[in-house]
Scaffold this motif. Structure first.
Motif, short mmCIF file in Angstrom:
data_model
loop_
_atom_site.label_atom_id
_atom_site.label_comp_id
_atom_site.label_asym_id
_atom_site.label_seq_id
_atom_site.Cartn_x
_atom_site.Cartn_y
_atom_site.Cartn_z
N GLN A 1 -7.78 -8.57 -46.67
CA GLN A 1 -7.00 -7.63 -45.88
C GLN A 1 -7.81 -6.37 -45.57
O GLN A 1 -7.84 -5.90 -44.42
N ASP A 2 -8.50 -5.84 -46.57
CA ASP A 2 -9.30 -4.63 -46.38
C ASP A 2 -10.47 -4.88 -45.43
O ASP A 2 -10.77 -4.06 -44.55
N ALA A 3 -11.15 -6.02 -45.61
CA ALA A 3 -12.29 -6.35 -44.73
C ALA A 3 -11.82 -6.44 -43.28
O ALA A 3 -12.48 -5.92 -42.37
N ARG A 4 -10.69 -7.10 -43.06
CA ARG A 4 -10.15 -7.23 -41.70
C ARG A 4 -9.83 -5.85 -41.12
O ARG A 4 -10.11 -5.58 -39.94
N SER B 1 -11.33 -4.09 -37.71
CA SER B 1 -10.46 -3.54 -36.66
C SER B 1 -10.83 -2.10 -36.35
O SER B 1 -10.84 -1.68 -35.18
N GLN B 2 -11.16 -1.34 -37.38
CA GLN B 2 -11.54 0.06 -37.18
C GLN B 2 -12.86 0.16 -36.42
O GLN B 2 -13.03 1.03 -35.55
N ALA B 3 -13.81 -0.73 -36.73
CA ALA B 3 -15.10 -0.74 -36.03
C ALA B 3 -14.88 -1.08 -34.55
O ALA B 3 -15.49 -0.45 -33.67
N ILE B 4 -14.02 -2.05 -34.27
CA ILE B 4 -13.72 -2.42 -32.87
C ILE B 4 -13.07 -1.25 -32.15
O ILE B 4 -13.40 -0.95 -30.99
N TYR B 5 -12.17 -0.55 -32.81
CA TYR B 5 -11.51 0.61 -32.22
C TYR B 5 -12.53 1.69 -31.84
O TYR B 5 -12.48 2.27 -30.75
N LEU B 6 -13.48 1.93 -32.73
CA LEU B 6 -14.52 2.94 -32.45
C LEU B 6 -15.34 2.54 -31.22
O LEU B 6 -15.67 3.39 -30.38
N LEU B 7 -15.66 1.26 -31.11
CA LEU B 7 -16.48 0.79 -29.98
C LEU B 7 -15.70 0.85 -28.66
O LEU B 7 -16.25 1.24 -27.63
N THR B 8 -14.42 0.46 -28.69
CA THR B 8 -13.64 0.45 -27.45
C THR B 8 -13.24 1.86 -27.00
O THR B 8 -12.82 2.04 -25.87
N ARG C 1 -18.54 -1.34 -45.27
CA ARG C 1 -17.36 -1.40 -46.15
C ARG C 1 -16.70 -2.77 -46.09
O ARG C 1 -16.26 -3.31 -47.12
N ALA C 2 -16.64 -3.36 -44.89
CA ALA C 2 -16.05 -4.70 -44.75
C ALA C 2 -16.86 -5.72 -45.56
O ALA C 2 -16.29 -6.55 -46.29
N ARG C 3 -18.17 -5.64 -45.43
CA ARG C 3 -19.04 -6.59 -46.15
C ARG C 3 -18.94 -6.38 -47.66
O ARG C 3 -18.86 -7.36 -48.43
N THR C 4 -18.91 -5.11 -48.08
CA THR C 4 -18.84 -4.79 -49.51
C THR C 4 -17.55 -5.32 -50.13
O THR C 4 -17.54 -5.78 -51.27
N ARG C 5 -16.45 -5.26 -49.38
CA ARG C 5 -15.18 -5.75 -49.93
C ARG C 5 -15.26 -7.24 -50.24
O ARG C 5 -14.61 -7.72 -51.17
N LEU C 6 -16.04 -7.98 -49.46
CA LEU C 6 -16.15 -9.42 -49.70
C LEU C 6 -17.23 -9.78 -50.72
O LEU C 6 -17.15 -10.82 -51.36
N THR C 7 -18.24 -8.92 -50.84
CA THR C 7 -19.37 -9.24 -51.72
C THR C 7 -19.26 -8.60 -53.09
O THR C 7 -20.04 -8.93 -53.98
N THR C 8 -18.31 -7.68 -53.27
CA THR C 8 -18.20 -6.95 -54.54
C THR C 8 -16.77 -7.02 -55.05
O THR C 8 -15.95 -6.14 -54.75
N PRO C 9 -16.44 -8.05 -55.84
CA PRO C 9 -15.09 -8.13 -56.40
C PRO C 9 -14.82 -6.96 -57.33
O PRO C 9 -15.75 -6.36 -57.90
N ALA C 10 -13.55 -6.65 -57.51
CA ALA C 10 -13.16 -5.55 -58.38
C ALA C 10 -13.49 -5.88 -59.83
O ALA C 10 -13.35 -7.03 -60.27
N THR C 11 -13.94 -4.88 -60.57
CA THR C 11 -14.12 -5.04 -62.02
C THR C 11 -12.81 -4.65 -62.69
O THR C 11 -12.32 -3.54 -62.51
#
Length: 287
Positions: free
Chosen positions: A114-117, A121-128, A155-165
């Motif tokens: 959910q966070d990565a998505r 979306s925020q990155a797309i908003y900045l570009l548009t 941040r999107a990539r980090t959310r998928l590559t770094t699970p919570a401890t």
């Protein structure tokens, strides 16, 4: 001297023209390319059932591990939620087979997805927000936009590559433990998380430490994956992890999304590098 000055002036004029072309044409071409890539990434997260609307389709993934067959099962993913989990656990001590599954009325949100998505979306908003009619006036303006987009993608990539401890008490208190029917035995803990392109399920078997135990009680800190021997206190009991079973399954569209993030970050950096080249020619320009 006059010839040198004329050459320098001509050189500067060429550079000015190149820079103007970069700001007015190439920047927008790169922004369009980034939008196209990130919209593809965004589609991977939504996985619509039909058209662009409606609930996400359900996907079944078989859990597996090269090291053990103690845990087997199937996880059903629907967008950013686990809609079903069907797990079999063979107890190491007596080979008893335990079966547990999600209650029919329950789903478990995978916050990492959910966070990565949301970051995509925020990155797309900045570009548009900078469409083709927008005129960039300085290199600094482009760099600022690229930095903002790269921050969201990182941040999107980090959310998928770094699970919570998590600590063991945090896992015990998680709502995930109350998702199953029949209810999980008191000596089992379950955790689910994303790691890169994999959906991981960990089952912890516990045993109670006796009050007269000579073991030096030392509560474990936070970890993505706890090891046998890790101790914690829950309620009035002191518990120790006796066995750990980790199984996982590959989610192909998560792999696609991670590739899109990497390609997009490279495009952003390449554009930044091109803009920055000109800063060495005009020190008075606020690049």
């Amino acid at each position: 001297m006059a010839t040198v000055m004329a050459a320098t002036a001509a050189e500067r004029a060429v550079l000015e023209e190149e820079f103007r072309w970069l700001l007015h044409d190439e920047v927008h071409a790169v922004l369009k390319q980034l939008q196209d890539i990130l919209k593809e990434a965004s589609l991977r997260f939504t996985l619509p059932g039909s058209g662009t609307e409606g609930p996400a389709k359900q996907e079944n993934f078989i859990l597996g591990s090269c090291g053990t067959d103690q845990v087997k099962g199937v996880l059903t993913l629907q967008g950013d939620a686990l809609s079903q989990a069907d797990v079999n656990l063979k107890m190491p001590r007596n080979n008893q087979l335990l079966h547990f599954a999600f209650r029919e009325d329950k789903q478990w949100k995978l916050q990492q997805i959910q966070d990565a998505r949301n970051h995509v979306s925020q990155a797309i908003y900045l570009l548009t927000s900078r469409d083709e009619s927008y005129q960039f006036k300085t290199g600094a303006e482009v760099l600022k936009l690229m930095d903002a987009v790269m921050l969201q993608l990182t941040r999107a990539r980090t959310r998928l590559t770094t699970p919570a401890t998590l600590t063991l008490p945090e896992i015990a208190a998680s709502g995930l433990t109350r998702m199953f029917a029949p209810a999980l035995p008191s000596d089992l803990l379950v955790n689910v998380y994303i790691n890169l392109n994999k959906l991981c399920l960990t089952v912890y078997q516990l045993h109670a430490l006796q009050p007269n135990s000579t073991k030096n009680f030392r509560p474990a800190g936070g970890a993505v994956l706890h090891s046998p021997g890790a101790m914690f206190e829950w309620g009035s009991q002191r518990l120790e992890v006796s066995h750990v079973h980790k199984v996982e399954c590959v989610i192909p569209w998560l792999n696609d999304a991670l590739v899109y993030f990497t390609v997009s970050l490279q495009l952003c950096q390449q554009l930044k590098d091109k803009i920055s080249v000109f800063s060495s020619y005009w020190s008075y320009r606020p690049f």
